[in-house]
Design a protein around this motif. Structure first.
Motif, PDB file in Angstrom:
ATOM      1  N   TYR A   1     -16.473  28.509 -65.288  1.00 29.10           N
ATOM      2  CA  TYR A   1     -15.837  27.891 -66.053  1.00 29.10           C
ATOM      3  C   TYR A   1     -14.605  28.970 -66.691  1.00 29.10           C
ATOM      4  O   TYR A   1     -15.369  30.106 -66.799  1.00 29.10           O
ATOM      5  CB  TYR A   1     -16.810  27.885 -67.289  1.00 29.10           C
ATOM      6  N   ARG A   2     -14.064  28.366 -67.380  1.00 32.28           N
ATOM      7  CA  ARG A   2     -12.850  28.900 -68.993  1.00 32.28           C
ATOM      8  C   ARG A   2     -12.988  28.326 -69.110  1.00 32.28           C
ATOM      9  O   ARG A   2     -12.962  27.117 -70.107  1.00 32.28           O
ATOM     10  CB  ARG A   2     -11.921  29.584 -67.732  1.00 32.28           C
ATOM     11  N   VAL A   3     -11.989  28.769 -70.900  1.00 32.70           N
ATOM     12  CA  VAL A   3     -11.847  28.434 -72.343  1.00 32.70           C
ATOM     13  C   VAL A   3     -10.398  29.028 -72.436  1.00 32.70           C
ATOM     14  O   VAL A   3     -10.219  30.381 -72.208  1.00 32.70           O
ATOM     15  CB  VAL A   3     -12.888  27.581 -73.126  1.00 32.70           C
ATOM     16  N   ASP A   4      -9.493  28.937 -73.375  1.00 31.33           N
ATOM     17  CA  ASP A   4      -8.230  29.159 -73.946  1.00 31.33           C
ATOM     18  C   ASP A   4      -9.179  30.014 -75.427  1.00 31.33           C
ATOM     19  O   ASP A   4      -9.309  28.751 -75.840  1.00 31.33           O
ATOM     20  CB  ASP A   4      -7.051  28.507 -74.143  1.00 31.33           C
ATOM     21  N   ALA A   5      -9.331  31.141 -75.316  1.00 34.41           N
ATOM     22  CA  ALA A   5     -10.007  32.445 -76.427  1.00 34.41           C
ATOM     23  C   ALA A   5      -9.161  32.120 -77.529  1.00 34.41           C
ATOM     24  O   ALA A   5      -9.214  32.438 -78.378  1.00 34.41           O
ATOM     25  CB  ALA A   5     -10.236  33.317 -76.228  1.00 34.41           C
ATOM     26  N   LEU A   6      -7.728  32.296 -77.227  1.00 38.31           N
ATOM     27  CA  LEU A   6      -6.827  32.650 -78.603  1.00 38.31           C
ATOM     28  C   LEU A   6      -5.854  32.333 -79.143  1.00 38.31           C
ATOM     29  O   LEU A   6      -4.862  32.197 -79.868  1.00 38.31           O
ATOM     30  CB  LEU A   6      -5.922  33.737 -77.704  1.00 38.31           C
ATOM     31  N   THR A   7      -6.740  30.671 -78.937  1.00 41.83           N
ATOM     32  CA  THR A   7      -5.658  29.148 -79.686  1.00 41.83           C
ATOM     33  C   THR A   7      -6.166  29.025 -81.015  1.00 41.83           C
ATOM     34  O   THR A   7      -7.855  29.044 -80.688  1.00 41.83           O
ATOM     35  CB  THR A   7      -5.131  28.504 -78.391  1.00 41.83           C
ATOM     36  N   SER A   8      -5.212  28.851 -82.479  1.00 46.00           N
ATOM     37  CA  SER A   8      -6.493  28.270 -83.319  1.00 46.00           C
ATOM     38  C   SER A   8      -7.265  27.262 -83.051  1.00 46.00           C
ATOM     39  O   SER A   8      -6.151  26.348 -82.842  1.00 46.00           O
ATOM     40  CB  SER A   8      -5.656  28.808 -84.127  1.00 46.00           C
ATOM     41  N   LEU A   9      -7.867  26.930 -83.686  1.00 43.55           N
ATOM     42  CA  LEU A   9      -8.585  25.620 -83.946  1.00 43.55           C
ATOM     43  C   LEU A   9      -8.071  25.352 -85.283  1.00 43.55           C
ATOM     44  O   LEU A   9      -9.188  23.878 -85.816  1.00 43.55           O
ATOM     45  CB  LEU A   9     -10.153  25.275 -82.830  1.00 43.55           C
ATOM     46  N   ALA A  10      -7.783  25.799 -86.353  1.00 41.79           N
ATOM     47  CA  ALA A  10      -7.760  25.283 -87.194  1.00 41.79           C
ATOM     48  C   ALA A  10      -7.491  24.399 -88.210  1.00 41.79           C
ATOM     49  O   ALA A  10      -5.995  24.549 -87.163  1.00 41.79           O
ATOM     50  CB  ALA A  10      -8.353  26.909 -88.254  1.00 41.79           C
ATOM     51  N   PRO A  11      -7.065  23.409 -88.260  1.00 43.87           N
ATOM     52  CA  PRO A  11      -6.133  22.057 -89.091  1.00 43.87           C
ATOM     53  C   PRO A  11      -5.281  23.212 -90.228  1.00 43.87           C
ATOM     54  O   PRO A  11      -4.805  23.701 -90.690  1.00 43.87           O
ATOM     55  CB  PRO A  11      -7.317  21.830 -89.987  1.00 43.87           C
TER      56      PRO A  11
ATOM     57  N   GLU B   1     -11.194  34.783 -56.587  1.00 40.55           N
ATOM     58  CA  GLU B   1     -11.019  33.434 -56.818  1.00 40.55           C
ATOM     59  C   GLU B   1      -9.971  32.796 -57.179  1.00 40.55           C
ATOM     60  O   GLU B   1      -9.731  33.222 -58.277  1.00 40.55           O
ATOM     61  CB  GLU B   1     -12.261  33.194 -56.880  1.00 40.55           C
ATOM     62  N   SER B   2      -9.193  31.869 -57.092  1.00 39.51           N
ATOM     63  CA  SER B   2      -8.434  30.793 -57.926  1.00 39.51           C
ATOM     64  C   SER B   2      -9.137  29.717 -58.388  1.00 39.51           C
ATOM     65  O   SER B   2      -9.286  29.834 -57.193  1.00 39.51           O
ATOM     66  CB  SER B   2      -6.756  30.943 -57.357  1.00 39.51           C
ATOM     67  N   PRO B   3      -8.441  29.052 -58.693  1.00 39.82           N
ATOM     68  CA  PRO B   3      -8.413  27.592 -59.582  1.00 39.82           C
ATOM     69  C   PRO B   3      -9.123  26.454 -57.955  1.00 39.82           C
ATOM     70  O   PRO B   3      -9.175  25.608 -57.647  1.00 39.82           O
ATOM     71  CB  PRO B   3      -8.055  26.497 -60.240  1.00 39.82           C
TER      72      PRO B   3
ATOM     73  N   LEU C   1     -16.404  24.956 -73.439  1.00 37.35           N
ATOM     74  CA  LEU C   1     -15.979  25.261 -71.437  1.00 37.35           C
ATOM     75  C   LEU C   1     -15.135  24.424 -70.237  1.00 37.35           C
ATOM     76  O   LEU C   1     -15.906  23.315 -70.693  1.00 37.35           O
ATOM     77  CB  LEU C   1     -17.060  26.008 -70.884  1.00 37.35           C
ATOM     78  N   GLU C   2     -13.971  24.532 -70.211  1.00 38.28           N
ATOM     79  CA  GLU C   2     -14.136  23.992 -68.740  1.00 38.28           C
ATOM     80  C   GLU C   2     -14.488  24.305 -67.850  1.00 38.28           C
ATOM     81  O   GLU C   2     -14.452  24.979 -66.770  1.00 38.28           O
ATOM     82  CB  GLU C   2     -11.852  23.477 -68.726  1.00 38.28           C
ATOM     83  N   SER C   3     -14.934  23.335 -66.517  1.00 34.09           N
ATOM     84  CA  SER C   3     -15.152  23.940 -65.744  1.00 34.09           C
ATOM     85  C   SER C   3     -14.165  24.573 -64.948  1.00 34.09           C
ATOM     86  O   SER C   3     -13.296  22.513 -64.094  1.00 34.09           O
ATOM     87  CB  SER C   3     -16.935  22.257 -65.033  1.00 34.09           C
ATOM     88  N   VAL C   4     -14.560  24.831 -63.535  1.00 25.59           N
ATOM     89  CA  VAL C   4     -12.923  25.216 -62.679  1.00 25.59           C
ATOM     90  C   VAL C   4     -13.454  24.489 -60.872  1.00 25.59           C
ATOM     91  O   VAL C   4     -13.122  23.719 -60.888  1.00 25.59           O
ATOM     92  CB  VAL C   4     -12.840  27.459 -62.851  1.00 25.59           C
ATOM     93  N   ARG C   5     -14.427  25.467 -60.504  1.00 26.24           N
ATOM     94  CA  ARG C   5     -15.689  24.614 -59.905  1.00 26.24           C
ATOM     95  C   ARG C   5     -16.843  25.762 -59.561  1.00 26.24           C
ATOM     96  O   ARG C   5     -16.797  26.726 -59.910  1.00 26.24           O
ATOM     97  CB  ARG C   5     -14.086  24.999 -58.197  1.00 26.24           C
ATOM     98  N   ARG C   6     -17.604  25.390 -58.616  1.00 30.30           N
ATOM     99  CA  ARG C   6     -18.546  26.227 -57.812  1.00 30.30           C
ATOM    100  C   ARG C   6     -18.312  27.078 -56.913  1.00 30.30           C
ATOM    101  O   ARG C   6     -17.496  26.799 -56.240  1.00 30.30           O
ATOM    102  CB  ARG C   6     -19.519  24.970 -57.187  1.00 30.30           C
ATOM    103  N   LEU C   7     -18.406  28.299 -57.223  1.00 32.64           N
ATOM    104  CA  LEU C   7     -18.289  29.541 -56.046  1.00 32.64           C
ATOM    105  C   LEU C   7     -19.430  29.228 -54.911  1.00 32.64           C
ATOM    106  O   LEU C   7     -20.604  29.515 -55.460  1.00 32.64           O
ATOM    107  CB  LEU C   7     -18.534  30.667 -57.159  1.00 32.64           C
TER     108      LEU C   7
END
Length: 391
Positions: free
Chosen positions: A380-390, A107-109, A66-72
């Motif tokens: 936190y957030r993360v890009d969930a639809l990008t393939s990580l397969a080589p 909330e926005s970043p 996950l990427e930390s965006v900020r504290r709410l």
């Protein structure tokens, strides 16, 4: 899928009726908690945490930190996060509650962009969300029609009045539009064009259309003659039509709370008893339902053909464009992400904290391909639809 023990002796399985595991799971999950069941759930959570940590340590699957965006920041003293959702433009919505107060913030970043004090409006509601017009939608999950008991059941079915249970208000609390989204509503999603997609749960939002059963003088259930109300005869603006707004399992409203579309049974034969999960990218709306376990999608092109998936009966749906993923599952799959490929196969990865550790307890929301995670008031957030397969 979670495994449950056989039904206890006091709830015997009828010998002449077959109940699937899905049905029994539904029954048992609705039973009240006891001290023993709470203890068992706590122990199960500890076992799951250990299994997830072992899966992460094994390094068999790629990790998605996950990427930390900020504290709410709490909008008032004593405020705690009671729920998370996403707005029509992808902003994170936070339901804050505490000390008898309730506030929803967008909330926005870069910071908090909008706040609505729930006390601005007198009616208690279950869901609150902003609309593209700058107004807010507030609605109740349940609505009961008001009927004239002096009439026959068949007459009551056709003349019932449904009270307002949904309101569009401005930021000062003034009512712009009112109506009903029907009974047994789940949490809606709002599109970038103002469309409101509403799914429904298994309290039979279509009930009454197929006829009425009442107890007779002997206490037996008896069918009321002439009580069937054909679906095509139910006017949308009638009280009865508003009560049964969810009879297909998913209904689309505009910002004036008028029905503008539904789950299209002519293009998808999915029979919806309850929508388990849903997702949107602002233009399209995906909904995964029981008992057919199909992923249906409606968008600018209309109703898309359903995609069958009976492997992910619990978890969280994420979708955008042509991509679909499920987050979380039973046991060691609690933090796993299953990215569905065009051929129906899946790519599995594990969502972790930024440092690569197993997730701490938190709340989940999604918009488009972004998975949002809120834990200990940190977003936190993360890009969930990008393939990580080589490649």
């Amino acid at each position: 899928m979670t495994e449950y023990p056989p039904p206890p002796p006091e709830i015997p399985k009828p010998q002449d009726v077959h109940f699937s595991d899905d049905v029994w799971n539904q029954v048992l999950t609705h039973m009240p908690d006891t001290d023993e069941s709470l203890r068992e759930k706590a122990e199960a959570a500890q076992r799951t945490q250990q299994l997830v940590e072992e899966l992460v340590a094994a390094q068999e699957y790629p990790l998605r930190p996950l990427e930390s965006v900020r504290r709410l920041v709490e909008p008032f003293v004593g405020a705690e996060i009671a729920g998370v959702n996403t707005a029509w433009d992808g902003r994170l919505l936070i339901d804050w509650r505490g000390d008898g107060k309730q506030t929803t913030s967008a909330e926005s970043p870069d910071g908090r962009s909008e706040t609505l004090d729930i006390s601005l409006f007198q009616h208690s509601v279950d869901y609150v969300m902003p609309l593209p017009s700058g107004n807010w939608l507030r609605y109740q999950a349940r609505v009961t029609p008001e009927v004239d008991r002096t009439l026959t059941p068949a007459q009551r079915a056709r003349t019932a009045h449904t009270p307002d249970s949904a309101w569009v208000i401005d930021t000062s609390g003034h009512v712009i539009a009112s109506g009903s989204l029907g009974d047994a509503c789940l949490e809606a999603s709002v599109g970038s064009a103002g469309q409101i997609w509403v799914p429904y749960f298994d309290e039979a939002p279509q009930r009454g259309l197929a006829g009425i059963w009442e107890r007779n003088a002997h206490g037996d259930m008896e069918f009321v003659e002439d009580s069937i109300v054909p679906t095509e005869s139910v006017a949308e603006d009638s009280g009865y039509g508003r009560f049964t707004a969810g009879y297909t399992g998913m209904t689309i409203f505009d910002e004036n709370l008028r029905v503008v579309g539904r789950h299209d049974r002519e293009k998808s034969d999915t029979d919806i008893c309850e929508v388990y999960m849903s997702a949107t990218d602002g233009e399209r709306y995906w909904y995964f339902s029981y008992p057919d376990w199909n992923i249906d999608c409606v968008g600018p092109e209309g109703q898309a053909p359903p995609i069958h998936d009976d492997r992910h009966k619990a978890g969280f749906l994420i979708a955008a464009g042509e991509q679909i993923a499920f987050f979380s599952g039973p046991g060691p799959d609690r933090d796993s992400l299953f990215l569905r490929k065009s051929d129906g196969s899946e790519e599995m990865s594990i969502v972790t904290m930024p440092n690569g550790a197993a997730l701490t307890p938190g709340m989940v929301a999604a918009w488009g391909g972004t998975l949002h995670y809120v834990a200990d008031n940190v977003w936190y957030r993360v890009d969930a639809l990008t393939s990580l397969a080589p490649e």
